[in-house]
Structure formats: structure tokens, C-alpha cells
Design a protein around this motif. Structure first.
Motif, PDB file in Angstrom:
ATOM      1  N   LEU A 328      71.387 -71.533  48.758  1.00 13.74           N
ATOM      2  CA  LEU A 328      71.475 -72.444  49.623  1.00 13.74           C
ATOM      3  C   LEU A 328      70.276 -73.460  49.681  1.00 13.74           C
ATOM      4  N   ARG A 329      69.182 -73.145  49.124  1.00 10.33           N
ATOM      5  CA  ARG A 329      68.127 -73.928  48.772  1.00 10.33           C
ATOM      6  C   ARG A 329      67.983 -74.785  47.626  1.00 10.33           C
ATOM      7  N   ARG A 330      68.796 -74.593  46.922  1.00 10.03           N
ATOM      8  CA  ARG A 330      69.301 -75.178  45.369  1.00 10.03           C
ATOM      9  C   ARG A 330      69.723 -76.659  45.627  1.00 10.03           C
ATOM     10  N   ASP A 331      69.015 -77.468  44.737  1.00 10.33           N
ATOM     11  CA  ASP A 331      69.170 -78.768  44.963  1.00 10.33           C
ATOM     12  C   ASP A 331      70.546 -78.836  44.083  1.00 10.33           C
ATOM     13  N   SER A 332      71.707 -78.975  44.585  1.00 13.45           N
ATOM     14  CA  SER A 332      73.095 -79.031  43.935  1.00 13.45           C
ATOM     15  C   SER A 332      73.865 -80.500  44.074  1.00 13.45           C
ATOM     16  N   ARG A 333      73.073 -81.340  44.249  1.00 13.63           N
ATOM     17  CA  ARG A 333      73.651 -82.655  44.667  1.00 13.63           C
ATOM     18  C   ARG A 333      74.564 -83.396  43.625  1.00 13.63           C
ATOM     19  N   ARG A 334      74.258 -82.807  42.133  1.00 12.29           N
ATOM     20  CA  ARG A 334      74.727 -83.064  41.104  1.00 12.29           C
ATOM     21  C   ARG A 334      76.146 -82.906  40.531  1.00 12.29           C
ATOM     22  N   HIS A 335      76.528 -81.824  41.555  1.00 14.35           N
ATOM     23  CA  HIS A 335      77.660 -81.239  41.142  1.00 14.35           C
ATOM     24  C   HIS A 335      79.177 -82.118  41.026  1.00 14.35           C
ATOM     25  N   VAL A 336      80.114 -81.557  40.325  1.00 12.50           N
ATOM     26  CA  VAL A 336      81.260 -82.522  40.260  1.00 12.50           C
ATOM     27  C   VAL A 336      82.536 -81.784  40.952  1.00 12.50           C
ATOM     28  N   ALA A 337      82.298 -81.523  42.051  1.00 14.32           N
ATOM     29  CA  ALA A 337      83.335 -80.963  43.054  1.00 14.32           C
ATOM     30  C   ALA A 337      84.281 -81.842  43.377  1.00 14.32           C
ATOM     31  N   PHE A 338      83.643 -83.217  43.713  1.00 16.53           N
ATOM     32  CA  PHE A 338      84.188 -84.400  43.790  1.00 16.53           C
ATOM     33  C   PHE A 338      84.799 -85.295  42.741  1.00 16.53           C
ATOM     34  N   GLY A 339      84.499 -84.752  41.445  1.00 12.14           N
ATOM     35  CA  GLY A 339      84.794 -85.504  40.389  1.00 12.14           C
ATOM     36  C   GLY A 339      83.673 -86.501  40.056  1.00 12.14           C
ATOM     37  N   PHE A 340      83.960 -87.493  39.108  1.00 15.60           N
ATOM     38  CA  PHE A 340      83.041 -88.359  38.917  1.00 15.60           C
ATOM     39  C   PHE A 340      83.517 -89.711  38.324  1.00 15.60           C
ATOM     40  N   GLY A 341      82.859 -90.687  38.452  1.00 16.67           N
ATOM     41  CA  GLY A 341      83.392 -92.030  37.903  1.00 16.67           C
ATOM     42  C   GLY A 341      84.380 -92.689  38.863  1.00 16.67           C
ATOM     43  N   VAL A 342      85.228 -93.699  38.632  1.00 22.77           N
ATOM     44  CA  VAL A 342      85.903 -94.512  39.584  1.00 22.77           C
ATOM     45  C   VAL A 342      86.856 -93.603  40.197  1.00 22.77           C
ATOM     46  N   HIS A 343      87.283 -92.496  39.777  1.00 26.86           N
ATOM     47  CA  HIS A 343      88.360 -91.701  40.454  1.00 26.86           C
ATOM     48  C   HIS A 343      87.727 -90.715  41.386  1.00 26.86           C
ATOM     49  N   GLN A 344      86.487 -90.711  41.634  1.00 29.39           N
ATOM     50  CA  GLN A 344      85.604 -89.624  42.539  1.00 29.39           C
ATOM     51  C   GLN A 344      86.270 -89.634  43.928  1.00 29.39           C
ATOM     52  N   CYS A 345      86.415 -88.533  44.594  1.00 26.77           N
ATOM     53  CA  CYS A 345      86.995 -88.175  45.790  1.00 26.77           C
ATOM     54  C   CYS A 345      86.544 -89.573  46.883  1.00 26.77           C
ATOM     55  N   LEU A 346      87.661 -90.088  47.351  1.00 27.96           N
ATOM     56  CA  LEU A 346      87.445 -91.181  48.373  1.00 27.96           C
ATOM     57  C   LEU A 346      86.898 -90.437  49.816  1.00 27.96           C
ATOM     58  N   GLY A 347      87.323 -89.333  49.735  1.00 26.34           N
ATOM     59  CA  GLY A 347      87.003 -88.790  51.297  1.00 26.34           C
ATOM     60  C   GLY A 347      85.833 -87.994  51.439  1.00 26.34           C
ATOM     61  N   GLN A 348      84.950 -87.994  50.196  1.00 26.38           N
ATOM     62  CA  GLN A 348      84.044 -86.910  50.332  1.00 26.38           C
ATOM     63  C   GLN A 348      82.993 -87.096  51.388  1.00 26.38           C
ATOM     64  N   PRO A 349      82.494 -88.596  51.869  1.00 29.70           N
ATOM     65  CA  PRO A 349      81.559 -88.511  53.020  1.00 29.70           C
ATOM     66  C   PRO A 349      82.310 -87.860  54.357  1.00 29.70           C
ATOM     67  N   LEU A 350      83.360 -87.851  54.580  1.00 31.04           N
ATOM     68  CA  LEU A 350      84.137 -87.127  55.599  1.00 31.04           C
ATOM     69  C   LEU A 350      84.340 -85.680  55.352  1.00 31.04           C
TER      70      LEU A 350
END
Length: 396
Positions: A328-350
Motif C-alpha cells: 500500500l506504500r508503493r507509488d502505483s499512480r502509473r497503473h492502467v486500471a482506468f486505461g490510457f489515452g483519449v478513451h480512459q475511464c471518464l468516471g475515475q475521479p468518482l
């Protein structure tokens, strides 16, 4: 041409939190390989993080499900198509119409309301039976209540839309069953939009009716957008809540870190790591090449399908050292769970905000929470396009 076992059938094996060994072997040995789908087509499977990011941001790669060669996970149904399965400029035109409610500022304004939903449901769970099913008592109601409030959908109808959503995301459901469920949800949203055309409110669906009146959107398009957001808004987050809780219960040292902290930065880090570690969309991002593309020592020819297995991309040791360890202390912010590019998940902030509230509250308020059955007795959703558990018996 050599192909791997059928995809994604190979996933239903091994540790419930880890990608299957066959996918791991591909990432190590053949990072761009052919796989066989239900219709005997053989698209490319990209398993390395760097290749996935390149392909997801490449304008020569299309998300348009109607193009020949697109590697659809199931037979296509007749009817309207979601904007996430379109290319720009049509994708961008429709996406812009629902972007505003999902901005970070708007989502943060919802945090106190989400906190109340979470606290109220925990109160109800503590006052009810012990053991309890965390899925029905908590994990599913939290995002369902949130998305209903955001869209302007009556929560009293949750059994109806949850049942039909389950059919649509079940890979083993027949095309006829999916068509029936899709028509039921489409008709339901169309009726709601009709009501809001007559009497608009302050919700997202009412905002779409303004676009209809202005001639920017058809009623059918609005209904389809409502179906997408309703399903995505509760299914994915509900499964992350339940599966994330199970993963933490199986890693008590990490659960203790989260339970005992009041540091919002650590909570946010924990959410990103759980998204990386679990990544619940196991169908992969689907694309088709518009032109020949040279990548990973191979040439993807125009018209060939591509599957980007983001869950194994999130376990790429070149990016996330010791990737199969939950940290849980790892810096994982670069993950692609929400995709990447113009189609990345719209609802990720929620989704992030909801998970932050849940993970910072549930274990603190129920510090003795434990699994009330053996892990081997938990039924996992190997048959769904959204991975998770069908039930999670817990006690305290």
C-alpha cells in the motif's frame, strides 16, 4: 501461426488475485502473441505495460466496435453503441456532454454525501445479522446509491437494474438474454429521460435532456449513455470494494496500515495500489489496427484485432518491482486500471473518491472484520467481464 489457449478462459485458474501463469509466461517470453477467441479469430494480445500505453495512445488504433477485425468478446447485438466503442470525433462529441459531473472539483463536493452513505450502511450492517454478506449489505449499495443520486435514477429500482446489468456483463449469458436485458435497461432509461424532459431536475440525466432540446443529442443516444453510466457506475466500484476487502483480509499487515492511519495520502496510495493489484476488468481493452503497426518486434497489420490485457500490464516487473506483492506504500499512480489515452475511464475521479471513503472508514469502524468462511469457499466471478466475488461472508 501459434496461438495461446482461448482468451479469457485461461484466466479462471490459480491465485484469485493474480493473472494466470499462462498470461505471465506470455509477458516474459512473447509479449505480443496471438490468442484465439470464441469466433476462432486470432487477435494480438499485448501483455507489457509499455506496449499497452503506446497502443492505447496511437491514432492508428481504433476503438470502433463496428470495424472489421475488432475482437469483440461476445457476438454483437443489434442496437445503439456506447460512445466508448467509437472513435473521435464522435466519441469526443458525446463524451464532452457528460464530463462536467466527473471533474475532480465536482466529485470532491460529493465526498460528504458519500461519507454519510458509507456510515449509514455500516450502521445498518452492525445492527443486522453477524455474519453478513459484505456484497449485499455494503459493497453493492454504496456505489449504487451514489450513481443513482448522480444520474437521477430511483434507488428503489436497484434490483431491476442490477439484475439486468449482471446479465449484460456475464460472458456466459446467451445473446438472446443479453438482448433482452439491454432492451429492458434501454427502455427504462428512455422512460426516465422522458420524465425529465417534462420535469427536469439537477441530475445528470436532466442535463442530457437539455442537449436533446438543443438538438445536440438524440433521445436514444441519451438513453444509451445513461445505461453505460448506470452499469459502469455501480458494477466496477462494487467489485473493487468487495475484492479489495478480501485482498486486505488476506494481507493483514497491509490491512493494519490502512485501518490505523488518518493520513489521506496513505489512503489515496492504498486505493491506487489496490487498483493496480486487482484490476477487475479482465476482458482487456479491445482495439483494431487501422494501419500496419510495428511494435514489440512484430507487425500488427491493418484490420487485425488487438487486446490489451491491462491486469497483467499492471503486474509488469519493468514498471512495478515485485509486482505480485500488495504494498500500500508503493507509488502505483502509473497503473492502467482506468486505461490510457483519449478513451480512459471518464468516471475515475468518482471511483477513486468512493474507494478512498470506503477504505478509510470500513476497517476503522469495524476493526475486527474478518472472513467468515474459508477462502476456498468464496465464489469468484470468472464468468464476468467485471471480476469480483458473488458474495463475501464476513464477521466481526
Amino acid at each position: 501461426m501459434t496461438t495461446t489457449p482461448s482468451f479469457p478462459a485461461a484466466r479462471a485458474a490459480g491465485c484469485p488475485f493474480d493473472p494466470p501463469p499462462v498470461i505471465r509466461s506470455l509477458q516474459e517470453e512473447t509479449p505480443l502473441a496471438r490468442v484465439r477467441l470464441w469466433d476462432d479469430s486470432t487477435p494480438w494480445l499485448a501483455t507489457r505495460y509499455s506496449d499497452q500505453r503506446k497502443l492505447l495512445s496511437d491514432p492508428r488504433v481504433s476503438a470502433d466496435i463496428t470495424r472489421p477485425g475488432y475482437p469483440s468478446p461476445t457476438p454483437l447485438r443489434n442496437g445503439s453503441i456506447s460512445f466508448i466503442l467509437m472513435d473521435d470525433p464522435e466519441h469526443a462529441r458525446l463524451r464532452r456532454m457528460v464530463t462536467a459531473p466527473f471533474t475532480i472539483k465536482r466529485v470532491e463536493a460529493m465526498r460528504p454525501g458519500v461519507q454519510k452513505i458509507v456510515d449509514d450502511l455500516i450502521d445498518e450492517m452492525l445492527a443486522g445479522p453477524n455474519p453478513a454478506d459484505l456484497v449485499t449489505a455494503f459493497a453493492l449499495p454504496v456505489p449504487s446509491l451514489v450513481i443513482c443520486q448522480l444520474l437521477g435514477v430511483p434507488y428503489a429500482d436497484h434490483d431491476f437494474f442490477q439484475d439486468n446489468s449482471n446479465v449484460l456483463i456475464n460472458r456466459e449469458a446467451t445473446p438472446e438474454a443479453k438482448a433482452t436485458a439491454g432492451a429492458a435497461l434501454g427502455g427504462y432509461l428512455d422512460t426516465l429521460i422522458g420524465e425529465k424532459l417534462d420535469k427536469p431536475g439537477e441530475d445528470l440525466l436532466s442535463g442530457l435532456t437539455e442537449r436533446i432540446r438543443a438538438g445536440e443529442l438524440t433521445r436514444q443516444e441519451a438513453a444509451q449513455m445513461g445505461v453505460l453510466m448506470l452499469i459502469a457506475g455501480h458494477e466496477t466500484t462494487a467489485n473493487m470494494i468487495a475484492l479489495g476487502t478480501l485482498a486486505l483480509l488476506e494481507h493483514p499487515d497491509q490491512l493494519a496500515l490502512l485501518r490505523d492511519t488518518d493520513d489521506p495520502k496513505l489512503v489515496a496510495s492504498a486505493v491506487e495500489e489496490l487498483l493496480r493489484y486487482l484490476h477487475i476488468t479482465h476482458n482487456g481493452r479491445r482495439r483494431v489496427a487501422l494501419e500496419d503497426i510495428e511494435i514489440a518486434g512484430q507487425v500488427i497489420k491493418a484490420g487485425e484485432g488487438i487486446i490489451l490485457a491491462n491486469d497483467i500490464g499492471n503486474r509488469d516487473p519493468e514498471v512495478f518491482p515485485d509486482p505480485d506483492r500488495l504494498d500500500l506504500r508503493r507509488d502505483s499512480r502509473r497503473h492502467v486500471a482506468f486505461g490510457f489515452g483519449v478513451h480512459q475511464c471518464l468516471g475515475q475521479p468518482l471511483a477513486r473518491m468512493e474507494l478512498q471513503v470506503v477504505y478509510s472508514t470500513l476497517y476503522r469502524r469495524i476493526p475486527t472484520l474478518r472472513l467468515a468462511t474459508d477462502l476456498s469457499e468464496v465464489k469468484f466471478k470468472h464468468d464476468g467481464s467485471v471480476y469480483g466475488v458473488y458474495g463475501l461472508p464476513v464477521a466481526w
